[in-house]
Design an enzyme around this catalytic site. Sequence first.
Site, PDB file in Angstrom:
ATOM      1  CB  SER A   1      -0.845  -0.004   1.282  1.00  0.00           C
ATOM      2  OG  SER A   1      -1.488   1.236   1.473  1.00  0.00           O
TER       3      SER A   1
ATOM      4  CE1 TYR B   1      -4.482  -2.012   4.972  1.00  0.00           C
ATOM      5  CE2 TYR B   1      -3.315   0.045   4.567  1.00  0.00           C
ATOM      6  CZ  TYR B   1      -3.996  -1.059   4.092  1.00  0.00           C
ATOM      7  OH  TYR B   1      -4.190  -1.220   2.741  1.00  0.00           O
TER       8      TYR B   1
HETATM    9  P1  NAD Z   1     -11.473  -6.107  -0.088  1.00  0.00           P
HETATM   10  O1  NAD Z   1     -12.080  -6.071   1.286  1.00  0.00           O
HETATM   11  O2  NAD Z   1     -12.331  -5.864  -1.269  1.00  0.00           O
HETATM   12  O3  NAD Z   1     -10.736  -7.471  -0.318  1.00  0.00           O
HETATM   13  C1  NAD Z   1     -10.016  -8.102   0.695  1.00  0.00           C
HETATM   14  C2  NAD Z   1      -9.951  -9.562   0.345  1.00  0.00           C
HETATM   15  O4  NAD Z   1      -9.284 -10.252   1.414  1.00  0.00           O
HETATM   16  C3  NAD Z   1     -11.341 -10.185   0.223  1.00  0.00           C
HETATM   17  O5  NAD Z   1     -11.355 -11.110  -0.822  1.00  0.00           O
HETATM   18  C4  NAD Z   1     -11.523 -10.873   1.566  1.00  0.00           C
HETATM   19  O6  NAD Z   1     -12.408 -11.963   1.492  1.00  0.00           O
HETATM   20  C5  NAD Z   1     -10.098 -11.322   1.811  1.00  0.00           C
HETATM   21  N1  NAD Z   1      -9.843 -11.660   3.207  1.00  0.00           N
HETATM   22  C6  NAD Z   1     -10.071 -10.931   4.313  1.00  0.00           C
HETATM   23  N2  NAD Z   1      -9.740 -11.626   5.417  1.00  0.00           N
HETATM   24  C7  NAD Z   1      -9.276 -12.826   4.976  1.00  0.00           C
HETATM   25  C8  NAD Z   1      -8.804 -13.978   5.618  1.00  0.00           C
HETATM   26  N3  NAD Z   1      -8.737 -14.071   6.952  1.00  0.00           N
HETATM   27  N4  NAD Z   1      -8.426 -15.038   4.858  1.00  0.00           N
HETATM   28  C9  NAD Z   1      -8.518 -14.987   3.513  1.00  0.00           C
HETATM   29  N5  NAD Z   1      -8.970 -13.914   2.843  1.00  0.00           N
HETATM   30  C10 NAD Z   1      -9.340 -12.850   3.574  1.00  0.00           C
HETATM   31  O7  NAD Z   1     -10.255  -5.080  -0.038  1.00  0.00           O
HETATM   32  P2  NAD Z   1      -9.262  -4.531  -1.167  1.00  0.00           P
HETATM   33  O8  NAD Z   1      -9.338  -3.063  -1.111  1.00  0.00           O
HETATM   34  O9  NAD Z   1      -9.463  -5.222  -2.448  1.00  0.00           O
HETATM   35  O10 NAD Z   1      -7.866  -4.932  -0.519  1.00  0.00           O
HETATM   36  C11 NAD Z   1      -7.021  -5.915  -1.069  1.00  0.00           C
HETATM   37  C12 NAD Z   1      -5.588  -5.623  -0.661  1.00  0.00           C
HETATM   38  O11 NAD Z   1      -5.196  -4.370  -1.214  1.00  0.00           O
HETATM   39  C13 NAD Z   1      -5.397  -5.515   0.850  1.00  0.00           C
HETATM   40  O12 NAD Z   1      -4.167  -6.104   1.218  1.00  0.00           O
HETATM   41  C14 NAD Z   1      -5.347  -4.018   1.066  1.00  0.00           C
HETATM   42  O13 NAD Z   1      -4.641  -3.673   2.216  1.00  0.00           O
HETATM   43  C15 NAD Z   1      -4.650  -3.561  -0.193  1.00  0.00           C
HETATM   44  N6  NAD Z   1      -4.844  -2.150  -0.539  1.00  0.00           N
HETATM   45  C16 NAD Z   1      -6.077  -1.667  -0.821  1.00  0.00           C
HETATM   46  C17 NAD Z   1      -6.187  -0.323  -1.150  1.00  0.00           C
HETATM   47  C18 NAD Z   1      -7.508   0.278  -1.513  1.00  0.00           C
HETATM   48  O14 NAD Z   1      -7.585   1.502  -1.640  1.00  0.00           O
HETATM   49  N7  NAD Z   1      -8.548  -0.500  -1.709  1.00  0.00           N
HETATM   50  C19 NAD Z   1      -5.076   0.500  -1.166  1.00  0.00           C
HETATM   51  C20 NAD Z   1      -3.842  -0.027  -0.863  1.00  0.00           C
HETATM   52  C21 NAD Z   1      -3.738  -1.362  -0.554  1.00  0.00           C
END
Ligand code: NAD
Length: 257
Positions: free
Chosen positions: A139, A152
Site C-alpha cells: 500500500s 495497517y
Molecule cells: P477487499 O475487502 O475488497 O478485499 C479483501 C480480500 O481479502 C477479500 O477477498 C476478503 O475476502 C479477503 N480476506 C479478508 N480476510 C481474509 C482472511 N482471513 N483469509 C482470507 N482472505 C481474507 O479489499 P481490497 O481493497 O481489495 O484490498 C485488497 C488488498 O489491497 C489488501 O491487502 C489491502 O490492504 C490492499 N490495498 C487496498 C487499497 C484500496 O484503496 N482498496 C489500497 C492499498 C492497498
Amino acid sequence: MTLQGRRAIVTGSNSGIGLGIAVELARAGASVVLNSFTDRPEDHALADRLAAEHGVPVRYIRADMSKGDDCRALVDQAGGCDILVNNAGIQHVAPIDEFPVEKWDAILAINLTSAFHTTAAALPGMKARGWGRVINVASAHGLTASPFKSAYVAAKHGVVGLTKAAALEVAGQGITVNAICPGYVLTPLVEAQIPDQMKVHGMDRDTVIREVMLVRQPSRQFATVEQIGGTAVWLCSAAADQVTGTTISVDGGWTAL
Ligand code: NAD
C-alpha cells in the site's frame, strides 16, 4: 504477453483488488486459484465464471489467511504455484490508545504474517522450476503513514521489508519478489472505511472522499483494480525479469508529495 502454463494463487481474491488481479492474470492465460476464508456457493461460482470467460482453469480454495497452517495448506492444495499474489488484507481505524488488541493481531496476521507463510510454502517449488513471481499487495501505507491506522501502516511497512528480504534470498534464481503499493482504490475495503472516516472527521461522504481520502492522491482519482491487475501481469513478464526487491507505486502521485 502470455502467461499460458503459469499457475497463480491470489489470496483474498473473491472481491476487490485480489479479484481484479485474478481477472487480469486469467486474461493473460494463467490458471488461477482464487481464495478467501468463506466457502459459499458464490465463491465457487465466481471461479467457474472466470474460467468460462477466459478459457483457463480457475478454482476456489477456502483458507483463512489469519492462520499459518491454512496459508501453507492453500499452497499445498493448489499443488504449488509459479505466481503467488499475497493480497488478503483487512483494515481498522482507531487511535493507538483505543486500538482493540484483537484487531491489531488480526491485521498483522492477515496483512503481513500470511505472506511469510505462503511465500515459505511456495518458494521451494519455484526454486526447483527456476522461475517464480511473488507479488505482495502492500500500500502507499507501506511507504508513508496516516494517523489512526497504526496496525495497517505497521503491517504494510512489514510487507515491504519482507519483500526486500525475500528478493535477496532468491536473487539470480529466476524468481522475483516485489510489492505493489496502491493508493486509494474504490473497493469494499475502502467503502467500509468511509463511515468511520465520516465519524472521525465529522464530514459527509463526498467531502471525506475529496478532502480526506484523495487529498494525498494528487490525481484526485481512485486507482482501479484493472490498473493494479495490469501491473501484476507486467511484473510477470520478461520485461520485469530484473525488477526485484522493490515497490511499484500505483497511487496517483501520493508518494511523490
Ligand atoms: P477487499 O475487502 O475488497 O478485499 C479483501 C480480500 O481479502 C477479500 O477477498 C476478503 O475476502 C479477503 N480476506 C479478508 N480476510 C481474509 C482472511 N482471513 N483469509 C482470507 N482472505 C481474507 O479489499 P481490497 O481493497 O481489495 O484490498 C485488497 C488488498 O489491497 C489488501 O491487502 C489491502 O490492504 C490492499 N490495498 C487496498 C487499497 C484500496 O484503496 N482498496 C489500497 C492499498 C492497498
